[in-house]
Design a protein around this motif. Structure first.
Motif, short mmCIF file in Angstrom:
data_model
loop_
_atom_site.label_atom_id
_atom_site.label_comp_id
_atom_site.label_asym_id
_atom_site.label_seq_id
_atom_site.Cartn_x
_atom_site.Cartn_y
_atom_site.Cartn_z
N ARG A 69 0.86 -1.19 0.00
CA ARG A 69 0.00 0.00 0.00
C ARG A 69 0.89 1.24 0.00
N VAL A 70 0.39 2.34 -0.60
CA VAL A 70 1.18 3.58 -0.60
C VAL A 70 0.58 4.58 0.40
N THR A 71 1.45 5.42 0.98
CA THR A 71 0.98 6.47 1.88
C THR A 71 1.43 7.80 1.27
N ILE A 72 0.48 8.56 0.77
CA ILE A 72 0.82 9.84 0.12
C ILE A 72 0.33 11.00 1.00
N ASP A 73 1.29 11.86 1.38
CA ASP A 73 0.97 12.94 2.33
C ASP A 73 0.24 14.12 1.69
N SER A 74 0.51 14.38 0.39
CA SER A 74 -0.03 15.61 -0.22
C SER A 74 -1.56 15.59 -0.22
N LYS A 75 -2.14 16.82 -0.40
CA LYS A 75 -3.61 16.89 -0.36
C LYS A 75 -4.16 17.14 -1.77
N ASP A 76 -3.42 16.78 -2.80
CA ASP A 76 -3.87 17.06 -4.17
C ASP A 76 -4.34 15.79 -4.88
N GLU A 77 -4.30 15.84 -6.22
CA GLU A 77 -4.77 14.70 -7.02
C GLU A 77 -3.98 13.44 -6.74
N GLU A 83 -5.13 6.84 -3.09
CA GLU A 83 -6.29 6.14 -2.51
C GLU A 83 -6.86 5.14 -3.52
N ALA A 84 -6.93 5.60 -4.80
CA ALA A 84 -7.46 4.72 -5.85
C ALA A 84 -6.55 3.50 -6.00
N ASP A 100 -6.60 -3.41 -2.79
CA ASP A 100 -7.54 -4.11 -1.89
C ASP A 100 -8.36 -5.12 -2.69
N THR A 101 -8.92 -4.60 -3.83
CA THR A 101 -9.76 -5.45 -4.67
C THR A 101 -8.95 -6.61 -5.24
N LEU A 102 -7.74 -6.27 -5.71
CA LEU A 102 -6.87 -7.31 -6.27
C LEU A 102 -6.57 -8.39 -5.25
#
Ligand code: ADP
Length: 449
Positions: free
Chosen positions: A198-206, A212-213, A219-221
């Motif tokens: 899983r990735v953890t991305i701090d920024s609040k942009d796209e 999250e996507a 998760d689905t995989l």
């Protein structure tokens, strides 16, 4: 070229381009303004000289001898009056075009800028004034120094902006590319089969949404992978039990340990029936999921259709002292459905509702029309389903209570089949449940097509 370098190079290129453009623009602008200041100053000087000539004419009655007076005035007085911007050479012509004064001596008049104006006294033209302004050496030097100092200022500003841009570019490119690098590394992990990454991305942009996507996708995989792995094991497991019962019974009969009575044969045929139902269910499910299930749709009145299925469940409900209610829609509804498939959906949902609802409970079915759809709601007063199990109950072989005995329920295919059949009709099925209160399944089917 790496994205980070690309961002840095493009930002620097923009600043360099803007700096060059600004420097060229400013330089030409400064030169023009300086020139216009000088020519304004020359014009004022010419006006004063002209006034002196016309005063001379008014006093003397002609322009004869005006040259000496003017030369003195231009070289000694006018220069100091105008702040040493330079001298003005001139030619004065009388009304007949004859030269009456000339201070230009040996200079090359053709390449010089000249100001040519008529000399007027009381509205009458008495001659022509031609002036050749000449910048003094000190003014030319001043102009040169001024342009140089402007260029130098631009250059320093440009260098300073360049350094700041590089620093900001470095910081920004780092900020932009860090989440991308994380995602790339995530994709590499997943492509190697590590679906737990899983990735953890701090920024609040796209990039945050992208992260999250990505996590949702993994998760689905991960879940699909788990289901795929367990599918074969589940099928094998579900086949093994009835097969071993059949085998044991047949071996006992063969060995003469058990007599082939009607009851024993019935037991064996029960297991054979269970086996063939499982195989049939799996086949139907795979057809529905691959959207290749053939449908034979017919216009069907929904209230009567549900009532007829319900009639077959009355004895089962009465046995468990469960009240079975049907709330018919106010008007008749005629959707086009494959009756066999939708019967299967109703049987699975109603069967579950009665099976999981304890004695003295209530099972209610509502039939209604919503827009261009028919909606069937199956509500029970059973134990409800945990929130953590709810998202998975439509998956193949998923059972909330894994340890449940086989005879107390199905193999976990009922809801998957119901979902598959509803979806091939272009509809959808949803569940809401409250632990200890009951469960509601809502089936929505389009009225046509
Ligand atoms: P099964 O054939 O084992 O009942 P289903 O696919 O029909 O499998 O259902 C999956 C799981 O969902 C079941 O194991 C059961 O625990 C839960 N479930 C389905 N319907 C209900 C209900 N009406 N009330 C409570 N639990 C239910």
């Amino acid at each position: 070229m790496k994205l980070r370098v690309k961002v840095l190079v493009s930002m620097t290129a923009v600043v360099v381009f803007m700096g060059l453009f600004q420097s060229l623009f400013l330089q030409s602008r400064v030169e023009t303004m300086f020139e216009s200041y000088l020519s304004e100053s020359d014009q004022m000087k010419v006006d004063m000289l002209k006034r002196a000539v016309t005063s001379y004419y008014s006093a003397a009655g002609s322009l004869e001898g005006v040259g000496q007076t003017l030369e003195m005035s231009n070289r000694m007085n006018m220069g100091s009056v105008m702040g040493y911007t330079g001298t003005i050479e001139m030619i004065i012509l009388d009304s007949s075009g004859e030269i009456v004064a000339n201070t230009t001596d040996n200079m090359n008049k053709n390449n010089r800028v000249s100001i040519e104006e008529p000399l007027e006294v009381n509205g009458e033209t008495v001659g022509t004034f031609i002036a050749y302004p000449e910048k003094s050496a000190s003014v030319s030097r001043l102009e040169q120094q001024f342009v140089q100092s402007v260029n130098l200022t631009i250059l320093f500003g440009f260098l300073f902006a360049g350094v700041i841009t590089l620093l900001i570019g470095f910081f920004l490119s780092n900020k932009i590319t860090r989440p991308l690098s994380q995602l790339v590394s995530g994709i590499e992990h997943v492509s190697k089969g590590n679906t737990k990454f899983r990735v953890t991305i701090d920024s609040k942009d796209e990039f945050k949404h992208l992260g999250e996507a990505f996590n949702q996708m993994t998760d689905t995989l991960e879940r699909t992978e788990r289901i795929r792995k367990s599918l074969v094991a589940d099928v094998a497991h579900e086949l093994r039990t009835p097969l071993s019962i059949i085998r044991a019974k047949l071996e006992s009969i063969q060995a003469g340990a058990v007599e082939a009575t009607e009851e024993v044969i019935l037991h064996v045929s029960d297991e054979v029936y269970r086996l063939s139902r499982l195989v049939n269910d799996l086949q139907q499910l795979s057809l529905a999921e691959s959207r290749t299930l053939p449908l034979h749709k017919e216009r069907t009145e929904m209230n009567r259709f549900i009532e007829s299925i319900l009639a077959q469940f009355r004895w089962f409900a009465e046995e468990k002292r469960i009240a079975l209610h049907l709330n018919r829609s106010a008007t008749a509804i005629f959707p086009e459905i494959d009756r066999d498939r939708i019967t299967q959906v109703v049987v699975n949902l109603l069967g579950n509702a009665i099976r999981y609802t304890p004695e003295n409970g209530i099972v209610t079915i509502d039939v209604c029309k919503e827009g261009q759809s028919v909606v069937l709601c199956f509500q029970d007063t059973g134990p409800g389903i945990d929130e953590q199990n709810l998202p998975f109950i439509f998956e193949r072989f998923y059972r909330v209570d894994e340890s449940r005995k086989r005879d107390k329920g199905g193999v976990g295919l009922g809801l998957s089949i119901a979902k598959g059949f509803v979806e091939v009709h272009g509809g959808n099925i949803n569940v809401t449940s409250r632990k200890g209160k009951g469960t509601q399944f809502k089936v929505t089917l389009p009225l046509s097509g």
